[in-house]
Design an enzyme around this catalytic site. Structure first.
Site, PDB file in Angstrom:
ATOM      1  N   LEU A 239      -3.162  -2.959   4.647  1.00 14.49           N
ATOM      2  CA  LEU A 239      -3.950  -1.785   4.246  1.00 14.49           C
ATOM      3  C   LEU A 239      -3.298  -0.494   4.731  1.00 14.49           C
ATOM      4  CD1 LEU A 239      -6.657  -1.048   2.907  1.00 14.49           C
ATOM      5  CD2 LEU A 239      -7.603  -0.921   5.210  1.00 14.49           C
ATOM      6  N   ASP A 240      -3.113   0.442   3.833  1.00 12.63           N
ATOM      7  CA  ASP A 240      -2.618   1.782   4.177  1.00 12.63           C
ATOM      8  C   ASP A 240      -1.207   1.757   4.747  1.00 12.63           C
ATOM      9  OD1 ASP A 240      -5.000   2.824   3.319  1.00 12.63           O
ATOM     10  OD2 ASP A 240      -5.910   2.743   5.293  1.00 12.63           O
ATOM     11  N   GLN A 241      -0.474   0.648   4.538  1.00 13.92           N
ATOM     12  CA  GLN A 241       0.885   0.563   5.060  1.00 13.92           C
ATOM     13  C   GLN A 241       1.902   0.480   3.934  1.00 13.92           C
ATOM     14  OE1 GLN A 241       2.076   0.485   8.387  1.00 13.92           O
ATOM     15  NE2 GLN A 241       0.059   1.366   8.670  1.00 13.92           N
TER      16      GLN A 241
END
Lengths: 298, 298, 298, 298
Positions: C242-244
């Protein structure tokens, strides 16, 4: 007792000792809490040093014994304004006031470009810009469906060189009928006459402002031809000298040689709408004082 | 009578009615002109709403009959501070004051990178940052010629794991000898101990702060590997939690995939020095109040 | 003969001599004009130096004798792709192609916040973002009227912990039915499962990215508590971490201590929508190549 | 075999099919690796579409059999340039070349303000700007100690209305003696004559460029009087029309009504030096092609 209802005063006066103390003292003695304040002394003003202050006072204190004693038993907004007016007269100050429970009424003037119209309506709907929008006026029918989609009355008043004075009179009538306090030119592609501007409420305009500035037709094509690396936008109060009114807000966006005139238009449009929204918001929050050709944004 | 000599007061207190009026009234009653003032109420503060104010008063009025009557015949800075201290005590406020004719004394701590050192010295020489720089301290001899080129005493105090406590004691001694009020870590590549920070004057540090943040060694290489599009820098007060102190100023620069780690270092260095200079200037102008983990920049 | 219809190729290969010459030579020999090209060699790539190129070729030349001779009498898009595929195979390159007369089909996933939804639709309507939007999918009914106002089919698929796998299956089905090539999470407030992301087309997400970064709930409240001076947003490809995922675009806005968490949300929303729109536009123009955790934006 | 020594070619030609292929093919056939390339087609150019390309080739390949065969046994820089010149002539292209192991020689012209002088020298010393600085020339003695602190020869050539032609002749002589290829006006407060500009090498100037632009004396005071919210700077090639030469780089900084003219000067100075440094660096990396009144920065 804080009611959450506030009055915002904007004051402009010749600079003199004790102004912050005397202005804030007025509210202190009435038992009104100052919840926000800022001020600025402009030592470079043409007519001698000048002082500007924004004061936000909670109106809860109007019910206090202090207020009753000082303003009379019927301490209300009228009495508050009368008292503040007396003080201002002694200081040689000009001032204005707005109340948080009275939404300013704003008219949007548009032509065919929906960008700024959508942007302002959406910000108003989300609560970011606190106002009522009783009317959208256009010289063209193109954006009627946009206004109606948000249930805002829309008036098309086509303009020709021949009917321009009459068309402007009709706009003024609509503004009066709707008790409009602020007119926002949201990409209204007509030059307003000096007579109109004298009779109208305050008008905010958005101007594509380049570095260096380009005037005349097709500014984005000129900007491309000149090879500038930044384009910008300027929101200002409209005055009789077109695009020369006091500047409220400006910003720029970086561009490159690889962008054609169409892309400059697109990037410019994004800057324009953000700058216009910021200017309208600052004005409606009573943060802006125009003084000569400048504004203070407090 | 304005002398041009000013006192700048920074005040922090629990929020309460009448603060602006009472604080500005103090100077008004003394006949001291307030030449600049700004304040902020932080309703979100952890321990309840808190009020912050910066007041700049012209000291010319200290020679007035009002001041003499209220502060005693010998109305001077001591008496002014005593009077302000009494008022602050009644308000539960903490405060500090600085005078425009007393330049703060600033020590620069450096290692090998001359960028921030040159930048700060040149801004001081040009009058942009108003302070004295009585000493440059380094853990390395590399920048001696830079300091001496500007006739600033330079002290090299090499540090090893073994001698670190002793080296920090020597730094503290030099700070005391030179009556230093502010320490600026201008790319000083050593972690300072908690003991040092307790004993030292206020310390400002500059930190490469990325989006998202990278910690540990070689941050620019990490930023490159992560493909970020912006890099930044953060100036903050140094506290025992490394790089977690209250932030004074931040900024970013845009980068592209085409820039290697070396170019990121170069761009980052430019951001760092500008951010550090702005933070040092704001602190020296007494615009910054730290409160918990935040700062107000008034 | 330029038809104005173009093919945009994106190529990624191990770096090797002659790549620009061989790739551009392919089109030259076919008589196809290259109207735009850019390339980048990443010498820092983990698995050895890597080469990236974007080539925009005018398809008018496909009717030329050169093309007929080299690609066969029926020189068309299929034959062009076959020929380019052969060359790429020899170079060890991966590639993709898109045509200017085939609009990519984009699905917007939303929850309750209309900001990004309005923004993307308006940019598509104005021609700034070239795509079709065959469907808006939400886990909530709130934005149905917005989609319908623009005559875009809207599907509400409420989600609970219990029905989440089933809900995601339904989303995937709608994406397939509508031949969607790109999914844009326009403030879709649900975490998508690894299984969904494996099965779905490319997904772009917008993330409030602070300096330093805040994770978990109420990031704007965290940012306020930390006293940051800038807030930002990051658009990235969604991956299982997530969000990476690889970052496509980032930007920031300056804030001050005087802004409460609500104002940070407002400013942040403005940054988010501009950053998301830029990322979607770059992707649709086939300017973005993801390689490991980075993107090249050519 | 990459030697790390590179040649950077800048090419400008009428747009025509196959340019990328033919230009990159030239190096491919010689066995020279292209390590960086970018190009741009300007369809809006006045005299018809125009093509620009920057090509960086590793010279290691000059020792290869391919190069020997094609350029002759003595394949060297002369032969390479001759070969490239032939190709360019066939394309109607103009071109130039620079080598990474030959540092360009740059003269700095200054008056009294040391900001840009320090900035450029420090960037050169840190390797950020790759050049030699054989001389600093001034119409004033004020900055002699700065130049000498860095062991750069300094020449003071005072100027009066009477001796101006003679003073400019002396500057030209110093430029010739020192084999200067680029002149940087680092806050040189004199207008250079058309004759000087005709005879001199390329000249880069930095100009405070406002939004809207102010011309004439005391621009910062004009900007203050007008109440602008942004100030900026523009780096451009000097041409006979003062401040109208092709723009290389621009940037702005945000200001507020609270800043007096002195602060505008300070903020403006920071923008000026960063913009000038970026422009000088781009020029020295051979990234800038001027075409008419525009530049391409590749």
């Amino acid at each position: 007792m804080d009611t959450g209802i506030t009055a915002t005063f904007l004051v402009s006066s010749p600079d003199q000792p004790g102004l912050v103390a005397r202005l804030s003292g007025f509210f202190y003695e009435l038992g009104l809490n100052i919840v926000d304040a800022s001020n600025h002394s402009d030592v470079h003003a043409e007519a001698g040093p000048r002082f500007f202050m924004r004061l936000v006072a909670d109106l809860g204190g109007l019910a206090s014994p202090d207020a009753a004693r000082r303003l009379g038993g019927s301490a209300g907004r009228k009495a508050l304004e009368a008292g503040f007016g007396e003080l201002s007269a002694r200081l040689g100050a000009s001032w204005s006031v707005g109340y948080s429970d009275v939404l300013p009424r704003v008219a949007l003037l548009v032509t065919k470009d929906p960008t700024c119209l959508y942007d302002l309506i959406l910000r108003q709907r989300s609560g970011e810009i606190r106002c009522e929008i009783p009317i959208v006026i256009s010289n063209h029918a193109a954006l009627e469906s946009v206004a109606e989609g948000f249930r805002i009355p829309f008036v098309a008043l086509p303009v020709t060189p021949a009917n321009k004075p009459e068309q402007e009179r009709q706009i003024l009538e609509r503004l009066r009928e709707n008790h409009v306090e602020l007119v926002v030119l949201a990409r209204y592609m007509q030059v307003l006459s000096e007579e109109f501007l004298k009779a109208a409420p305050v008008v905010i305009n958005i101007h594509h402002g380049f570095l260096p500035a380009f005037q005349g037709a097709k500014p984005y094509h000129q900007a491309h031809a000149r090879g500038v690396k930044l384009i910008g936008a300027t929101a200002h109060y409209a005055t009789k000298d077109l695009d020369q009114g006091p500047i409220i807000e400006q910003d720029v966006a970086r561009i490159s040689h690889a962008m054609g005139p169409d892309e400059l238009v697109r990037v410019g449009r994004d800057v324009e709408r953000v700058v216009l929204a910021r200017a309208v918001r600052a004005h409606l929050e009573r943060r802006v004082i125009a003084e000569g050709r400048r504004t203070m944004v407090l």
